[in-house]
Motif scaffolding. Sequence first.
Motif, mmCIF file in Angstrom:
data_model
loop_
_atom_site.group_PDB
_atom_site.id
_atom_site.type_symbol
_atom_site.label_atom_id
_atom_site.label_comp_id
_atom_site.label_asym_id
_atom_site.label_seq_id
_atom_site.Cartn_x
_atom_site.Cartn_y
_atom_site.Cartn_z
ATOM 1 N N GLU A 3 41.032 40.449 47.078
ATOM 2 C CA GLU A 3 41.217 39.150 46.456
ATOM 3 C C GLU A 3 40.487 39.138 45.106
ATOM 4 O OE1 GLU A 3 43.269 39.084 49.265
ATOM 5 O OE2 GLU A 3 41.289 39.092 50.173
ATOM 6 N N ALA A 4 41.044 38.410 44.161
ATOM 7 C CA ALA A 4 40.507 38.406 42.801
ATOM 8 C C ALA A 4 39.241 37.564 42.705
ATOM 9 C CB ALA A 4 41.558 37.881 41.828
ATOM 10 N N THR A 5 38.439 37.883 41.708
ATOM 11 C CA THR A 5 37.244 37.102 41.379
ATOM 12 C C THR A 5 37.327 36.698 39.906
ATOM 13 O OG1 THR A 5 35.904 38.980 40.638
ATOM 14 C CG2 THR A 5 35.935 38.514 43.007
ATOM 15 N N GLY A 50 41.412 41.052 33.026
ATOM 16 C CA GLY A 50 42.325 42.121 33.432
ATOM 17 C C GLY A 50 43.685 41.603 33.833
ATOM 18 N N ILE A 51 43.717 40.458 34.520
ATOM 19 C CA ILE A 51 44.995 39.862 34.924
ATOM 20 C C ILE A 51 45.781 39.412 33.693
ATOM 21 C CG2 ILE A 51 46.027 37.886 36.106
ATOM 22 C CD1 ILE A 51 43.741 38.101 38.159
ATOM 23 N N ARG A 99 41.554 28.504 36.874
ATOM 24 C CA ARG A 99 41.592 27.472 37.916
ATOM 25 C C ARG A 99 42.109 28.021 39.234
ATOM 26 N NH1 ARG A 99 46.141 23.723 36.553
ATOM 27 N NH2 ARG A 99 47.265 25.326 37.719
ATOM 28 N N ASP A 100 43.078 28.929 39.148
ATOM 29 C CA ASP A 100 43.756 29.407 40.358
ATOM 30 C C ASP A 100 43.309 30.806 40.794
ATOM 31 O OD1 ASP A 100 45.234 27.076 40.215
ATOM 32 O OD2 ASP A 100 46.925 28.015 39.171
ATOM 33 N N ILE A 101 42.199 31.316 40.260
ATOM 34 C CA ILE A 101 41.835 32.710 40.512
ATOM 35 C C ILE A 101 41.701 33.012 42.003
ATOM 36 C CG2 ILE A 101 39.344 32.343 40.331
ATOM 37 C CD1 ILE A 101 41.366 35.361 39.009
ATOM 38 N N GLY A 102 41.323 32.031 42.799
ATOM 39 C CA GLY A 102 41.199 32.239 44.233
ATOM 40 C C GLY A 102 42.513 32.519 44.928
ATOM 41 N N HIS A 103 43.625 32.197 44.280
ATOM 42 C CA HIS A 103 44.951 32.441 44.859
ATOM 43 C C HIS A 103 45.429 33.868 44.612
ATOM 44 C CE1 HIS A 103 45.523 28.264 45.895
ATOM 45 N NE2 HIS A 103 45.363 27.864 44.638
ATOM 46 N N TYR A 104 44.749 34.605 43.732
ATOM 47 C CA TYR A 104 45.256 35.917 43.295
ATOM 48 C C TYR A 104 44.753 37.052 44.185
ATOM 49 C CZ TYR A 104 47.371 34.284 38.945
ATOM 50 O OH TYR A 104 48.185 33.673 38.026
ATOM 51 N N THR A 105 45.625 38.026 44.359
ATOM 52 C CA THR A 105 45.303 39.317 44.943
ATOM 53 C C THR A 105 45.490 40.359 43.849
ATOM 54 O OG1 THR A 105 45.965 38.722 47.189
ATOM 55 C CG2 THR A 105 46.011 41.057 46.636
ATOM 56 N N VAL A 106 44.572 41.325 43.758
ATOM 57 C CA VAL A 106 44.685 42.359 42.722
ATOM 58 C C VAL A 106 44.579 43.732 43.356
ATOM 59 C CG1 VAL A 106 43.760 40.904 40.882
ATOM 60 C CG2 VAL A 106 42.197 42.348 42.212
ATOM 61 N N ILE A 107 45.154 44.711 42.665
ATOM 62 C CA ILE A 107 44.942 46.104 43.027
ATOM 63 C C ILE A 107 44.254 46.754 41.837
ATOM 64 C CG2 ILE A 107 47.216 46.937 42.239
ATOM 65 C CD1 ILE A 107 47.174 48.708 44.832
ATOM 66 N N GLU A 108 43.109 47.356 42.110
ATOM 67 C CA GLU A 108 42.238 47.867 41.060
ATOM 68 C C GLU A 108 42.045 49.367 41.269
ATOM 69 O OE1 GLU A 108 37.454 47.777 40.101
ATOM 70 O OE2 GLU A 108 38.305 46.639 41.761
ATOM 71 N N HIS A 109 41.988 50.091 40.167
ATOM 72 C CA HIS A 109 41.725 51.528 40.235
ATOM 73 C C HIS A 109 40.671 51.886 39.207
ATOM 74 C CE1 HIS A 109 42.211 55.870 39.977
ATOM 75 N NE2 HIS A 109 42.900 55.835 41.098
ATOM 76 N N ASP A 110 39.501 52.309 39.706
ATOM 77 C CA ASP A 110 38.422 52.734 38.813
ATOM 78 C C ASP A 110 38.074 51.651 37.792
ATOM 79 O OD1 ASP A 110 36.466 54.436 38.016
ATOM 80 O OD2 ASP A 110 37.750 55.759 36.852
ATOM 81 N N GLY A 111 38.026 50.384 38.262
ATOM 82 C CA GLY A 111 37.611 49.283 37.408
ATOM 83 C C GLY A 111 38.701 48.666 36.557
ATOM 84 N N VAL A 112 39.943 49.142 36.671
ATOM 85 C CA VAL A 112 41.051 48.618 35.868
ATOM 86 C C VAL A 112 42.074 47.967 36.800
ATOM 87 C CG1 VAL A 112 42.875 49.174 34.225
ATOM 88 C CG2 VAL A 112 40.698 50.399 34.138
#
Length: 448
Positions: free
Chosen positions: A306-308, A314-315, A338-351
């Motif tokens: 989940e995003a922070t 990055g998004i 405002r909506d960052i709690g709704h996001y899911t991210v896939i991260e690779h090596d900090g990106v």
Amino acid sequence: MSTVFNFTFVPWFRSVAPYIHTHRGKTFVVGLAGEAIAAGKLQSIAQDLALIQSMGVKVVLVHGFRPQVNEQLRAKGHEARYSHGMRITDEVALDSAQEAAGQLRYEIEAAFSQGLPNTPMAGATVRVISGNFITARPVGVLDGVDFKHSGLVRKVDASGIRRTLDFGAMVLISPFGFSPTGEAFNLTMEEVATSVAISIQADKLIFLTEVPGIAIDPDLPVSEDNPIDTELPLDAAEKMLANMAPAQRPTDSAFYLQHCVKACKAGVERNHILPFAVDGSLLLEVYVHDGIGTMVIDEKLESLREATADDIGGILQLIEPFERDGTLVKRDRTEIERDIGHYTVIEHDGVIFGCAALYPYPEARTAEMAALTVSPNVQAQGDGEKILKRVEQRAKAAGLESIFVLTTRTMHWFIKRGFVQVDPEWLPEARKRKYNWDRKSQVLVKKL
């Protein structure tokens, strides 16, 4: 400057920016094989290291001198002798090593001192500082072989190296160590670089070597069917190493891999084996997503989570190109914050390489999945499906019965993954009021 150059340079430079930010303030230990210098690669490698340092990376450079010592020995009519993958250093070999080290130190310092106009070093100020940072002990006698003046690292002056790096200088270390009595010992570049990286807990240990990396099947030559394994988890590297014959020569697969595994187990998170024969291999490995050599890591660098608030930049960078071409609806920074709690991210090596948002409509027992985006750099690798599954899990955990998407261009991708097209009238009332009838987005629903 041509328009074509502008359109290729600007997107490329922007794509490099996340890695510049990620590596700023980090410490790299670079082990440079003496074969690279003998092959005439010193000037280009020095330019790349100066560029990396100019972008905020602290660099410790450990040079090797295997071919240079052998050349000195040949000039003296003396034979180079090895055992257990190490040089047997008699008096003549020790003198040759000292002469080679002095000459190489001069050449390396000269390479970092150049600054001619219209060259990559123009305007660069690289202070190179050497010192007696390594305390050594003798190898002694192994299996009946007396290694004489060959040594092993006993201690690294980690605090002295760190202070020198904090001063803004590049630290240059030759593969020599000294005992408390002042006796000199010939060491191997690989052991010195590994010991230094462990002692100062470097962020990266990088070997610039004769080999291109570790092939997926290390027993076979590198080919299209047997490419370089660009990311090797520690447990897999250990299993691979256990099945290899003990390394005797630098070209043996286990030679550099054993040092990467040792450093990785001791807390150095990323350990690289790169080919010096490829021009710019350092830059390609550090600032390009897939790199060029083999990286041994303690864990998979990819993270689905989940995003922070730290992911907002990055998004935005990820979705901006898709907003410009009309694939995604424009979202401003305030909306994403405002909506960052709704996001899911896939991260690779900090990106951030993929994202999606889930907006629930509890009264209708459904939720909208919006802004599903995967970077063009990693498309067709399954990241979109990973994000979709994670979003579905979040929706199920919230007690919802379905998710829906609005799309104008990717309808078939969703249909292949179980979505069904419905009329816009199906939308929850709150979402229907915000539906843009002019955009004519297709509405697709998936039952959970």
